[in-house]
Design an enzyme around this catalytic site. Sequence first.
Site, PDB file in Angstrom:
ATOM      1  CG  LEU A 217      -1.793   1.175   1.472  1.00 34.59           C
ATOM      2  CD1 LEU A 217      -2.858   1.143   0.200  1.00 34.59           C
ATOM      3  CD2 LEU A 217      -2.729   0.868   2.704  1.00 34.59           C
ATOM      4  CG  ASP A 218      -0.692   4.881   0.029  1.00 32.66           C
ATOM      5  OD1 ASP A 218      -1.257   4.714  -1.101  1.00 32.66           O
ATOM      6  OD2 ASP A 218      -1.344   4.916   0.949  1.00 32.66           O
ATOM      7  CB  ALA A 219       5.134   1.028  -0.705  1.00 34.45           C
TER       8      ALA A 219
END
Length: 273
Positions: A217-219
Site C-alpha cells: 500500500l502506497d509504496a
Amino acid sequence: MTGRLLITCHDRHGIVAAVAGFLAASGANIISSDQHSTDPEGGEFFMRMEFTLEQGDLGALGRAFAQEVGDPLDMRWRLTDAGRPKRMAILVSREDHCLVDLLWRHRRGELDADIPLVASNHPDHAEDVAGFGIPYHHVPHPNEPELLQLLDGAELVVLARYMRILSGEFLGRLGVPVINIHHSFLPAFAGANPYQRAFERGVKIIGATAHYVTEELDAGPIIEQDVARVSHRESPETMMRIGRDIERRVLARAVDRHLEDRVLVHGNRTVVF
C-alpha cells in the site's frame, strides 16, 4: 508515423551510437532524445528516443531492433506508436476533483488518451461523467471480477481518488500500470483525515504524490510530487482546498508523462524524462 523507443540496460560504451545508427539505417529521423546513467562506469542506462518513420512499420522495426541491437546489448526495451492514444480507464469514489479535472483536460486535448469508461464504487458521478460523453459504471465494492471485466482492454488505469485497496491478485490479473494520487508526501499522514492531522501537527507544507500502484500500500514508484507552503493561519478546510488543487495538478502531470512514454521504472524508483 512517429515512434518512441524506451531502453533500459547496463551502461557501456557505444549504446547511443548503436541505437542512433540503427534508426538512421532504418530510415528513421530522430526528433528528440533523452538519456540518463546512474553511473557511467557500469551503472544503469536509460534512454527515450522519439523519431519519425516515413516507410515501413513499427512491428518490423522492432523485430529488427531486437535482433541487431536489443538482444546483443541485453536491453529491456519497448517501442510504441506515438500516434495511437492509449486506452485509459478511470476509477473514482466520492471525491470528484481529480476525476473532473482529468475529463476536462481530456476534452481540451491535453491528455492523449482514449477514455472508454469511468467506474466507481458509488453512483454519485454518473450525471457529470455523462456530460463528457463517457460511459459510467457503478461497481459496488467488493466486486473485483466485474471490475476486471470492465477494465479488460485498458492500457492504463488511473485511480482518481478511488478509496479502495486493490488486491495483489487483482493487480496481477489486470496486468497494466495503475497510477494513484495520494494526499501527501508519502508516507506522512497516510490514512484517514490527513488534513486534520496535518493541521494538528502544525505542518508548514502540504503536498501530493502520484505513484504506480503495487501490492504494498502506497509504496509504489513515485512519478510526480508537488507542495504548497501553509502557515498557522490556514484552517483544515483551507488546507483541504489547497491540497485538492495540488492533487489535481500532480495527477494530471503524472498521467500525461505516462501517456507520452516518459516514465521508466527502475526497482522502486522512476526515471522521468
